[in-house]
Design an enzyme around this catalytic site. Sequence first.
Site, short mmCIF file in Angstrom:
data_model
loop_
_atom_site.label_atom_id
_atom_site.label_comp_id
_atom_site.label_asym_id
_atom_site.label_seq_id
_atom_site.Cartn_x
_atom_site.Cartn_y
_atom_site.Cartn_z
N SER A 157 0.84 -1.20 0.00
CA SER A 157 0.00 0.00 0.00
C SER A 157 0.88 1.26 0.00
O SER A 157 1.76 1.38 -0.84
CB SER A 157 -0.92 -0.05 1.23
OG SER A 157 -1.87 0.96 1.19
N ARG A 227 -11.37 6.27 10.68
CA ARG A 227 -10.91 4.88 10.63
C ARG A 227 -12.01 3.96 10.09
O ARG A 227 -11.73 3.01 9.36
CB ARG A 227 -10.47 4.44 12.02
CG ARG A 227 -9.98 3.01 12.10
CD ARG A 227 -8.81 2.77 11.19
NE ARG A 227 -8.23 1.46 11.37
CZ ARG A 227 -7.35 0.92 10.55
NH1 ARG A 227 -6.95 1.59 9.49
NH2 ARG A 227 -6.86 -0.27 10.77
N ASP A 322 -8.92 -6.34 -4.34
CA ASP A 322 -8.51 -5.04 -3.79
C ASP A 322 -9.10 -3.95 -4.69
O ASP A 322 -8.63 -3.71 -5.79
CB ASP A 322 -6.98 -4.96 -3.77
CG ASP A 322 -6.46 -3.65 -3.18
OD1 ASP A 322 -7.28 -2.74 -2.92
OD2 ASP A 322 -5.25 -3.56 -2.97
N HIS A 355 -8.05 -4.98 -0.01
CA HIS A 355 -6.75 -4.33 0.14
C HIS A 355 -5.95 -4.93 1.31
O HIS A 355 -4.73 -5.03 1.25
CB HIS A 355 -6.97 -2.83 0.35
CG HIS A 355 -5.71 -2.02 0.33
ND1 HIS A 355 -4.84 -2.04 -0.74
CD2 HIS A 355 -5.18 -1.18 1.24
CE1 HIS A 355 -3.81 -1.22 -0.47
NE2 HIS A 355 -4.01 -0.70 0.72
N ASP A 356 -6.65 -5.30 2.36
CA ASP A 356 -6.00 -5.85 3.55
C ASP A 356 -5.27 -7.16 3.29
O ASP A 356 -4.49 -7.61 4.13
CB ASP A 356 -7.04 -6.10 4.66
CG ASP A 356 -6.98 -5.01 5.72
OD1 ASP A 356 -6.10 -4.13 5.60
OD2 ASP A 356 -7.79 -5.04 6.65
#
Lengths: 382, 200
Positions: A157, A227, A322, A355-356
């Site tokens: 990232s 967040r 992602d 994405h994680d």
Amino acid sequence: MDTGIASKSVGTVTPQTASFAEPLSLRSGAVMDAYDLVYETYGKLNAERSNAVLVCHALNASHHVAGQYAGVPGSTGWWDNMIGPGKPLDTDRFFVIGVNNLGGCHGSTGPASVNPKTGRPWGADFPVVTVEDWVATQARLADRLGISRFAAVMGGSLGAMQALAWTYLHPERVRHALVIACAPNLSAQNIAFNEVARQAIVTDPDFLGGHYYERDTRPTRGLRVARMIGHITYLSDDEMASKFGRQLKNGKLNYTFEPEFEIESYLRHQGGKFSEYFDANTYLRITKALDYFDPARDHGGSLAKALAPAKANFLVVSFTTDWRFSPQRSREIVKALLDNRCGVSYAEINAPHGHDAFLLDDSRYHGLVTAYFERIYRENAR
Amino acid sequence: MSPNGNGFKRADFDAIAASIRPGARVLDLGCGDGVLLKYLKGARGVTGYGVEIDDAGVLGCVTNGVDVIQSDLERGLSDFESGSFDYVVLSQTLQAMMDGERIINDMLRVAREGIVTFPNFGYWMNRLQVLGGRMPVSDNLPFEWHNTPNVHLCTITDFEVFCARHGVKILERKVLTGGRAVTVLPNLLGSLAVYRFQRA
């Protein structure tokens, strides 16, 4: 994301601090007269000083990449599943460095640090920092550690953006770059998410224009929302569906505005946890660094021209689900590297986690990184 | 993608390697675990990349120290600039492509010369099996009719007619059976065809 304590670990680790007194000119035009960088190292630097690997961190992580702090339960480093003895980045072979970026909130000089000119916390006056600025500070740390050339620079990232920037800013100092879940710049949609997150923070009444430290308060509500937004974008729709679906917290609908669906309480929990340890001014700056990253901008929009100086060999990895930094964005990087005839391998990992995924322990992904570091090790041994 | 199941045999490598100028830039389409490129690097000092869709193949390439781009050939070669390679190799894969014409055209856009290898459907053993009422199964065609990835099998004559009709000039042809060169009645006696070609 807490990945749990793996069977093999670098063990107990201790952060170190390097102080720099030589002024640093930032992209914004601001100058940092002096600053500290907090970092950790794992493994041993070999006699040739040729086995160093720099691990760059993403948005909410830090220099604490692997291992645990003595006597602190749950203090496992953020990429512990990747880095350690016998792991894909094997600390029995490589000397690994994690560094908290300038402007961070884990020990390196940042908005919460005292501004020597005023004797008060920097707060809103802390300059905006960029990926290129971070690379400049990391290069100074490398100088300090006696590392003229990294065996590899690696990140996922935003960390991958730093790894990529290393290759064109310091082509002679990077033999390999592992660019994972990256993008050559943020899309409008990405910038939009970041702006919503920033607005959540700056409109929190406790933000106080960024000078909240002295008033002993913190914009935790804003940070929490920021967040939550971020977290939504790191997961795929499928992953959320399989993890939470429409499951209810208490098995029935209450017709109130309290969290009723599991996903709601999950997001609140994540937001709450994050707002306790992360600094709002740092969050603002890191999202800005993401927004500003655009190597092609200085080259008439040509990423190939921007990457032309690169001499490294690359491993570029993306994840199919992602949607924040989609495989298509990684392909743009690959195309620019191919145009420059750089050594590059590209893998698209079919993983459901969004994405994680770059933080998770996927056997295809870790197998690939293992094989790539094996290659680096073999080259090094020659 | 490894539509011939067995992967490569040394004789095929030699046939391809002999057609490639030392030090050339090579793109190997459907490269599997990269053994051909690894061989060409050693035997001919080539540089280049493999293209492979399969995860295990990509991992194999990285293990073999061969640069690989994970991609579906059916999407075309748009990641590669025109004229950026000396050769594009499509080994034992053409017969498994949905659009053979498109990939040949793309190959000749990306490189000056293309090299394809494919199992010759006209090989007498294949003909014999068809004559006996069954789809051929052999070392070069190891699949059953219902699980074969090979959707566009052709004979040596078919390929040459295709080239003539599509402005492709054949520069070199090698026909092999069991690793040995076949010169007499190649469309009947050859099990594997290797062609080097360019835009006419």
